[in-house]
Design a protein around this motif. Structure first.
Motif, short mmCIF file in Angstrom:
data_model
loop_
_atom_site.label_atom_id
_atom_site.label_comp_id
_atom_site.label_asym_id
_atom_site.label_seq_id
_atom_site.Cartn_x
_atom_site.Cartn_y
_atom_site.Cartn_z
N ASN A 469 -87.95 7.39 -15.42
CA ASN A 469 -89.14 8.18 -15.78
C ASN A 469 -88.78 9.65 -15.94
N TYR A 473 -89.53 11.43 -19.38
CA TYR A 473 -90.61 12.40 -19.51
C TYR A 473 -90.15 13.84 -19.30
N ARG A 516 -100.93 4.61 -18.23
CA ARG A 516 -100.03 5.61 -18.81
C ARG A 516 -100.87 6.85 -19.11
N THR A 517 -100.29 8.04 -18.96
CA THR A 517 -101.09 9.26 -19.16
C THR A 517 -101.33 9.51 -20.65
N SER A 528 -93.99 0.36 -20.21
CA SER A 528 -94.89 -0.76 -19.93
C SER A 528 -96.04 -0.34 -19.01
N LEU A 532 -94.23 2.49 -11.96
CA LEU A 532 -94.71 3.15 -10.73
C LEU A 532 -95.51 2.20 -9.84
#
Ligand code: ADP
Length: 572
Positions: A469, A473, A516-517, A528, A532
């Protein structure tokens, strides 16, 4: 397109809820509301109570009359025979008086022989008897035969005369029974009579009867006294309250005004005030009126309370219904959102699977064709194939783990582990990739970290997900930091980046499955939405938890806390 479908589903839901639940429930509440309002407007509760009061008064009046008749008939049966001598007659009349203290005097009138009148041996009765001799002789002398004729036609040969007598404390109500003897021949004018002692009526007869009627425990069996309609409308509680016992009284005249008037007799608990409902008595107590009311309250107050209670219940029901609707709407909304997340997940995962597969195929085919000459190039291609297949298996592992967790079948294999070594080894296999992508990598593992019982594979997977992640990100500033340290009895594993960060309101939700944001970079990066949620499940299964600190545009820090003394929860 998607949102149109969603809003359609929502509209359909609202429509179904509206037609199937809200409309009938609202109609029911509204109809009830109107009903209660009409009861309030027409003062129906009050009217019903008054009707039942009337009924109770009628019964009481009948009881009083029947008691007076019974006493009179008993006395009449003991009256002297026509053939008795005057002395004998007097003796028999005296006997009646001694047996019946409720009579002030008794008399026997014979048109041929005159009147014999015997009275109780007290001053008042003797005085009244003396006065009555004149009155009865005159009256019966004139109308005796007519009265006999009249009595003969009645089912019970008894008539009543009521009036007032003078007593020390003022005038008192008195009632006298006059009867004939049907066995005597028609041409004889013989009349008998008894006068109820006015003091006895006031002090014993009426109070006892009023007490008897009002003390009936009709609160337990109100059906006895109250019509059925009353119960259809009025809940039992209206009469179940101890304050709502009844009080009755008898007064002289037609109307009772609370201020000046004094009742003739009352039941206990009358207190003061006017009766709510009155009933004029007929013979034997003509001239008297019965009154009734509640002790301590009024029919109007009960009606008002009942109406407000009903309104309150309807209000609470409406609030509950609205609350239920809001909850249902929210939960269905959640389901709709979850369904959307699931469909996003399917498309993301298929894309995620397809990309590495296509790359693997492309590089494998190129190698197969033998066109690559340099060893260096070949090595690069092999490493791409390895990396992509690693990505593939990581994704597939995530999905498999997730489905096991969902099915409640995920099991952890806890073993004594040197966790510092586990973290180091896991990071080592990513070091090349991390550096290749131009990340500055800072690894800080404290010395002397004690070994701890964990599921090695699961902890490694959690770490890999967090590292992935951080790589995915991060935008302009490429930094990855991993720290392992001990804080009292807790092991902390930190993964931080200086990437896009997460908005505050989304920080709690990123641990939900599929979530997901809304960041555009996230949108363009395939994922997916499971990583988290797996990390959280794994740490909780180890008795720990995961936290995030993040500032949008500045980066994020995920911290896993693992207790050193574990009560692991393998089947979370
Ligand atoms: P995925 O990465 O496959 O979308 P995750 O469950 O791993 O799923 O992450 C959920 C979401 O949390 C991501 O889609 C992203 O929006 C946000 N997120 C996770 N880690 C980071 C991070 N290090 N920086 C910024 N956002 C992150």
């Amino acid at each position: 397109m998607k949102s149109k479908r969603e809003s359609n589903a929502r509209f359909r839901l609202v429509l179904t809820l509206g037609l199937a639940v809200v409309l009938p429930a609202l109609t029911l509440i509204l109809v009830n509301f109107q009903h209660v309002k009409s009861i309030q407007r027409d003062k129906k509760v009050e009217a019903l109570i008054h009707r039942d009061f009337q009924y109770l008064l009628t019964i009481s009046a009948k009881k009083m009359a029947s008691k007076a008749y019974t006493l009179t008939e008993q006395a009449r049966a003991d009256f002297p025979a026509d053939t008795d001598s005057d002395d004998e007659k007097r003796r028999k009349l005296d006997l009646i008086l001694s047996k019946s203290p409720w009579f002030a005097h008794v008399f026997l009138f014979d048109a041929k022989k005159g009147i014999i009148i015997q009275s109780q041996r007290d001053h008042d009765s003797e005085k009244e008897a003396g006065e009555s001799v004149k009155m009865y002789s005159g009256w019966f002398g004139l109308e005796g035969s007519y009265l006999c004729e009249l009595l003969r036609k009645r089912p019970k040969p008894i008539m009543w005369s009521s009036g007032e007598v003078e007593r020390a404390g003022g005038t008192l109500y008195a009632s006298t029974a006059i009867f004939s003897f049907p066995n005597l021949s028609r041409d004889r004018t013989v009349l008998g009579g008894v006068r109820f002692d006015p003091a006895y009526l006031k002090e014993t007869f009426f109070p006892a009867l009023l007490e008897e009627v009002t003390s009936q425990n009709f609160t337990n069996d109100p059906e006895q006294l109250y019509g059925q309609t009353f119960h259809e409308l009025m809940p039992n509680e209206a009469f179940g309250h101890p304050d709502q016992r009844l009080a009755m009284m008898v007064y002289q005249g037609d109307s009772f005004k609370a201020e000046g008037d004094r009742p003739l007799a009352t039941s206990a608990g009358w207190g003061s005030g006017k009766p709510e409902v009155s009933y004029k008595l007929d013979d034997p107590f003509r001239g008297l009126t019965l009154g009734i009311k509640f002790q301590g309250t009024t029919a109007e107050a009960i009606g008002r309370r009942w109406v407000w209670q009903s309104f309150l219940i309807l209000g609470v029901l409406s609030v509950l219904m609205i609350g239920g609707l809001v909850l249902t709407y929210r939960s269905v909304n959640k389901q709709v959102a979850l369904a959307r997340l699931k469909s996003d997940f399917v498309s993301n995962v298929s894309h995620e699977l397809r990309t590495p597969l296509a790359l693997i195929r492309l590089y494998a085919e190129t190698l197969e064709l033998g066109r690559i000459n340099t060893q260096e190039k070949k090595h690069e291609y092999y490493s791409i194939i390895r990396k992509e297949s690693e990505r593939l298996s990581a994704l597939i592992n995530n999905i498999l783990d997730f489905s096991r967790i969902e099915a409640g079948a995920k099991e952890y294999d806890f073993r004594e582990t040197d966790i510092a070594e586990l973290v180091r080894n896991t990071l080592d296999s990513y070091r090349y990739q991390i550096e290749q992508q131009g990340f500055m990598f800072e690894e800080q593992i404290d010395y002397g970290i004690p070994s701890v019982k964990v599921d090695r594979e699961a902890i490694a997977r959690a770490l890999v997900n967090l590292v992935n992640n951080a790589l995915k990100y991060s935008d302009s500033e490429k930094f990855l930091g991993v720290r392992l340290y001990r804080e009292q009895s807790v092991l902390k594993l930190e993964v931080s980046d200086r990437g896009i960060g997460i908005e505050r309101h989304e920080q709690a939700r990123i641990f939900d499955k599929f979530y997901r944001t809304c960041d555009p970079l996230v949108h363009n990066t395939k994922g997916s939405g499971l990583g988290l949620s797996l990390v959280r499940h794994i740490t909780r299964a180890h008795g720990g938890d995961v936290e995030v600190e993040s500032t949008p545009g500045r980066g994020s820090k995920f911290t896993l806390s693992l207790p050193l003394v574990q009560e692991s929860r393998a089947s979370v």
